[in-house]
Design a protein around this motif. Structure first.
Motif, short mmCIF file in Angstrom:
data_model
loop_
_atom_site.label_atom_id
_atom_site.label_comp_id
_atom_site.label_asym_id
_atom_site.label_seq_id
_atom_site.Cartn_x
_atom_site.Cartn_y
_atom_site.Cartn_z
N MET A 21 0.83 -1.21 0.00
CA MET A 21 0.00 0.00 0.00
C MET A 21 0.86 1.26 0.00
O MET A 21 0.60 2.21 -0.74
CB MET A 21 -0.93 0.01 1.21
N ALA A 22 1.91 1.27 0.82
CA ALA A 22 2.79 2.44 0.88
C ALA A 22 3.53 2.63 -0.43
O ALA A 22 3.69 3.76 -0.92
CB ALA A 22 3.77 2.29 2.04
N PHE A 23 3.98 1.54 -1.04
CA PHE A 23 4.68 1.62 -2.32
C PHE A 23 3.78 2.17 -3.41
O PHE A 23 4.17 3.07 -4.17
CB PHE A 23 5.21 0.24 -2.71
N CYS A 24 2.56 1.65 -3.50
CA CYS A 24 1.62 2.12 -4.53
C CYS A 24 1.26 3.59 -4.32
O CYS A 24 1.19 4.36 -5.28
CB CYS A 24 0.36 1.26 -4.52
N ASN A 49 -2.59 12.11 5.92
CA ASN A 49 -3.82 11.54 5.38
C ASN A 49 -3.65 10.07 5.01
O ASN A 49 -4.54 9.26 5.26
CB ASN A 49 -4.28 12.33 4.15
N LEU A 50 -2.52 9.72 4.41
CA LEU A 50 -2.28 8.32 4.07
C LEU A 50 -2.19 7.46 5.32
O LEU A 50 -2.70 6.33 5.35
CB LEU A 50 -1.00 8.19 3.24
N ALA A 51 -1.55 7.97 6.37
CA ALA A 51 -1.43 7.20 7.61
C ALA A 51 -2.80 6.95 8.23
O ALA A 51 -3.09 5.82 8.67
CB ALA A 51 -0.52 7.94 8.60
N ILE A 52 -3.65 7.96 8.25
CA ILE A 52 -5.00 7.78 8.79
C ILE A 52 -5.79 6.80 7.93
O ILE A 52 -6.49 5.92 8.45
CB ILE A 52 -5.72 9.14 8.89
N LEU A 114 -6.05 2.18 -4.21
CA LEU A 114 -6.79 0.96 -3.84
C LEU A 114 -6.68 -0.10 -4.93
O LEU A 114 -6.38 -1.27 -4.64
CB LEU A 114 -8.25 1.28 -3.59
N GLY A 115 -6.93 0.29 -6.15
CA GLY A 115 -6.91 -0.68 -7.24
C GLY A 115 -5.54 -1.30 -7.45
O GLY A 115 -5.42 -2.53 -7.57
#
Length: 128
Positions: A21-24, A49-52, A114-115
């Motif tokens: 998820m972090a890489f994408c 925002n990504l962390a939340i 997500l995708g």
């Protein structure tokens, strides 16, 4: 050696999913023009925002016990629980940001992350 890996299988799958998820998210942020698609120009609000968002997704995947049985030979309904965890986590993130935060991630960016991350997670499980 094999029993040690089996013992930590849930943690390894969880860390692999988090890394994917972090890489994408990072690759898609770098690939998009500045501020376009992410709604952010600075890195700090984006990371917050990504962390939340990731925490919301992780929370629901832990609630659904996704990491207890989702491995290489999982059934179809287990993959649906993974998708349900992503969907509920994203919905929780949208509710939290709408109520408590001024800026949220752009919808197109979220759908792209997500995708791609779900695709790579499923590919990693099949290849592993």
């Amino acid at each position: 050696m094999k029993s040690t890996l089996s013992k930590y299988r849930k943690l390894l799958v969880f860390l692999m999913d988090l890394g994917i998820m972090a890489f994408c998210a990072t690759v898609l942020f770098m690939a998009s023009p500045i501020g376009n698609g992410t709604g952010h120009r600075d890195l700090v609000p984006l990371v917050l925002n990504l962390a939340i968002w990731f925490l919301c997704i992780i929370l629901f995947n832990l609630i659904f016990h996704t990491y207890d049985s989702l491995w290489r030979y999982a059934e179809g309904y287990e993959y649906l629980y993974l998708l349900l965890g992503f969907g509920c986590g994203t919905l929780l993130y949208l509710i939290c940001t709408e109520l408590f935060m001024k800026r949220q991630l752009a919808g197109l960016y979220m759908i792209s992350v997500l995708g791609t991350s779900i695709t790579f997670m499923l590919l990693a499980r099949i290849l592993f």
